[in-house]
Scaffold this motif. Structure first.
Motif, PDB file in Angstrom:
ATOM      1  N   MET A 206       4.247  -2.093  -7.158  1.00 12.62           N
ATOM      2  CA  MET A 206       3.019  -1.561  -7.187  1.00 12.62           C
ATOM      3  C   MET A 206       2.918  -0.342  -6.165  1.00 12.62           C
ATOM      4  O   MET A 206       3.440  -0.247  -5.305  1.00 12.62           O
ATOM      5  N   LYS A 207       2.223   0.768  -6.927  1.00 16.90           N
ATOM      6  CA  LYS A 207       2.444   2.039  -6.004  1.00 16.90           C
ATOM      7  C   LYS A 207       1.308   2.246  -4.963  1.00 16.90           C
ATOM      8  O   LYS A 207       0.220   1.402  -5.220  1.00 16.90           O
ATOM      9  N   LEU A 208       1.499   2.820  -4.034  1.00 21.25           N
ATOM     10  CA  LEU A 208       0.563   3.270  -2.939  1.00 21.25           C
ATOM     11  C   LEU A 208      -0.845   3.541  -3.374  1.00 21.25           C
ATOM     12  O   LEU A 208      -0.673   4.583  -4.378  1.00 21.25           O
ATOM     13  N   ASN A 209      -1.831   3.563  -2.955  1.00 27.68           N
ATOM     14  CA  ASN A 209      -3.127   4.203  -3.442  1.00 27.68           C
ATOM     15  C   ASN A 209      -3.149   5.589  -2.299  1.00 27.68           C
ATOM     16  O   ASN A 209      -2.463   5.706  -1.460  1.00 27.68           O
ATOM     17  N   PRO A 210      -4.170   6.411  -2.498  1.00 31.23           N
ATOM     18  CA  PRO A 210      -4.010   7.642  -1.969  1.00 31.23           C
ATOM     19  C   PRO A 210      -4.229   7.447  -0.445  1.00 31.23           C
ATOM     20  O   PRO A 210      -3.694   8.613   0.429  1.00 31.23           O
ATOM     21  N   PHE A 211      -4.964   6.513  -0.039  1.00 32.23           N
ATOM     22  CA  PHE A 211      -5.283   6.286   1.304  1.00 32.23           C
ATOM     23  C   PHE A 211      -3.968   5.953   2.266  1.00 32.23           C
ATOM     24  O   PHE A 211      -3.416   6.574   3.184  1.00 32.23           O
ATOM     25  N   GLU A 212      -3.329   5.149   1.545  1.00 31.60           N
ATOM     26  CA  GLU A 212      -1.860   4.505   2.005  1.00 31.60           C
ATOM     27  C   GLU A 212      -0.900   5.716   2.101  1.00 31.60           C
ATOM     28  O   GLU A 212      -0.066   5.714   3.153  1.00 31.60           O
ATOM     29  N   LYS A 213      -0.628   6.396   0.948  1.00 24.09           N
ATOM     30  CA  LYS A 213      -0.087   7.608   1.154  1.00 24.09           C
ATOM     31  C   LYS A 213      -0.282   8.482   2.378  1.00 24.09           C
ATOM     32  O   LYS A 213       0.771   9.082   2.722  1.00 24.09           O
ATOM     33  N   LYS A 214      -1.405   8.891   2.630  1.00 26.79           N
ATOM     34  CA  LYS A 214      -1.841   9.493   3.825  1.00 26.79           C
ATOM     35  C   LYS A 214      -1.374   8.922   5.039  1.00 26.79           C
ATOM     36  O   LYS A 214      -1.039   9.507   6.000  1.00 26.79           O
ATOM     37  N   LEU A 215      -1.447   7.859   5.048  1.00 25.47           N
ATOM     38  CA  LEU A 215      -1.210   6.823   6.321  1.00 25.47           C
ATOM     39  C   LEU A 215       0.451   7.044   6.484  1.00 25.47           C
ATOM     40  O   LEU A 215       0.586   7.332   7.551  1.00 25.47           O
ATOM     41  N   VAL A 216       1.283   6.846   5.330  1.00 22.77           N
ATOM     42  CA  VAL A 216       2.581   6.549   5.625  1.00 22.77           C
ATOM     43  C   VAL A 216       3.227   7.936   5.956  1.00 22.77           C
ATOM     44  O   VAL A 216       4.415   7.986   6.213  1.00 22.77           O
ATOM     45  N   ARG A 217       2.726   9.133   5.412  1.00 28.83           N
ATOM     46  CA  ARG A 217       2.971  10.361   5.748  1.00 28.83           C
ATOM     47  C   ARG A 217       2.747  11.064   7.018  1.00 28.83           C
ATOM     48  O   ARG A 217       3.135  12.066   7.315  1.00 28.83           O
ATOM     49  N   HIS A 218       1.817  10.237   7.828  1.00 29.69           N
ATOM     50  CA  HIS A 218       1.331  10.909   9.047  1.00 29.69           C
ATOM     51  C   HIS A 218       2.272  11.082  10.044  1.00 29.69           C
ATOM     52  O   HIS A 218       3.359   9.998  10.226  1.00 29.69           O
ATOM     53  N   PRO A 219       2.375  12.144  10.743  1.00 31.37           N
ATOM     54  CA  PRO A 219       3.232  12.151  11.882  1.00 31.37           C
ATOM     55  C   PRO A 219       3.292  10.936  12.736  1.00 31.37           C
ATOM     56  O   PRO A 219       4.575  10.643  13.510  1.00 31.37           O
TER      57      PRO A 219
ATOM     58  N   TRP B  78       6.770   9.046  14.053  1.00 34.56           N
ATOM     59  CA  TRP B  78       7.045   8.734  15.338  1.00 34.56           C
ATOM     60  C   TRP B  78       7.314   7.210  15.730  1.00 34.56           C
ATOM     61  O   TRP B  78       8.426   6.795  16.333  1.00 34.56           O
ATOM     62  N   LEU B  79       6.594   6.505  15.324  1.00 33.89           N
ATOM     63  CA  LEU B  79       6.787   4.906  15.320  1.00 33.89           C
ATOM     64  C   LEU B  79       8.025   4.227  14.752  1.00 33.89           C
ATOM     65  O   LEU B  79       8.743   3.560  15.222  1.00 33.89           O
ATOM     66  N   GLN B  80       8.222   4.855  13.414  1.00 35.48           N
ATOM     67  CA  GLN B  80       9.280   4.354  12.908  1.00 35.48           C
ATOM     68  C   GLN B  80      10.538   4.869  13.586  1.00 35.48           C
ATOM     69  O   GLN B  80      11.572   4.379  14.073  1.00 35.48           O
ATOM     70  N   ASN B  81      10.813   6.097  14.131  1.00 37.06           N
ATOM     71  CA  ASN B  81      11.824   6.653  15.027  1.00 37.06           C
ATOM     72  C   ASN B  81      11.993   6.066  16.227  1.00 37.06           C
ATOM     73  O   ASN B  81      13.131   5.670  16.902  1.00 37.06           O
ATOM     74  N   HIS B  82      10.932   6.054  16.994  1.00 37.53           N
ATOM     75  CA  HIS B  82      11.102   5.447  18.513  1.00 37.53           C
ATOM     76  C   HIS B  82      10.890   4.189  18.683  1.00 37.53           C
ATOM     77  O   HIS B  82      11.242   3.567  19.619  1.00 37.53           O
TER      78      HIS B  82
END
Length: 205
Positions: A1-14, A18-22
């Motif tokens: 299932m594809k992400l909805n527009p809200f989740e797309k904005k959430l997952v591409r937020h800086p 940062w959370l993923q990297n650190h």
């Protein structure tokens, strides 16, 4: 299932990057046997906007990364991001693909990554079977994902679009991994809302 527009904005937020990297990447690498093996071929299922590729290359030292997503928009965005990077698309392959029907041969990859993607897949059991198929013997499956309690509640249903049937918790996810021929090397369960797992492909008895 594809992400909805809200989740797309959430997952591409800086902040997500940062959370993923650190936070997430150090936790995931801490589960790996030391010294860490050399991974020539890595696969990311659900590449999103391409930040997972950075984690796989920088924290796991993968030589070549194949990144797939069921959403053509995501694949195009990830490809565009890396095309504009200093190293360009060197040693990165992209494909539009369904996790339950991966377009790869058997025993092709040394390591496979799931960065919070399997809770989007209706037939997640079949996706695990596909990971087992494309992994080389003794290959690793690195998982961080959300569980039933995190996505099957009124708030989550209001904000996101996740499958609500055939969802899993930590225990159920581990059980299906074992059925597919995986050995659980390390597992962490956060209040049965989310978890991290390091699994290794073994020969089935």
């Amino acid at each position: 299932m594809k992400l909805n527009p809200f989740e797309k904005k959430l997952v591409r937020h800086p902040l997500r990057f940062w959370l993923q990297n650190h936070i997430e990447a150090p936790l995931l690498t801490s589960m790996m046997p030391k010294p860490m093996a050399c991974f020539e071929q890595a696969l990311e299922i659900g590449c999103g906007f391409g930040n997972g590729i950075h984690l796989i290359r920088e924290h796991f030292g993968a030589g070549r990364v194949t990144a797939v997503d069921i959403d053509p928009e995501m694949v195009a965005a990830a490809k565009g991001r890396w095309q504009g990077s200093p190293h360009g698309l060197k040693d990165i392959d992209f494909a539009i693909a369904d996790a339950t029907r991966l377009p790869f041969g058997d025993a092709q990859f040394d390591i496979v990554f799931d960065f919070a993607v399997f809770h989007h897949i209706p037939d997640w059991q079949m996706a695990i079977e596909e990971v087992a198929r494309v992994l080389k013997p003794d290959g690793f499956f690195v998982i961080e994902d959300l569980y039933r309690a995190a996505i099957c509640n009124p708030l989550s249903r209001r904000l996101f679009e996740h499958p609500q049937q055939n969802r899993f918790d930590h225990r159920e996810f581990l059980a299906v991994l074992r059925q597919a021929g995986f050995l659980i090397l390390c597992e962490r369960n956060v209040f049965n809302l989310a978890g991290m797992v390091l699994a290794q492909k073994t020969l089935r008895l």
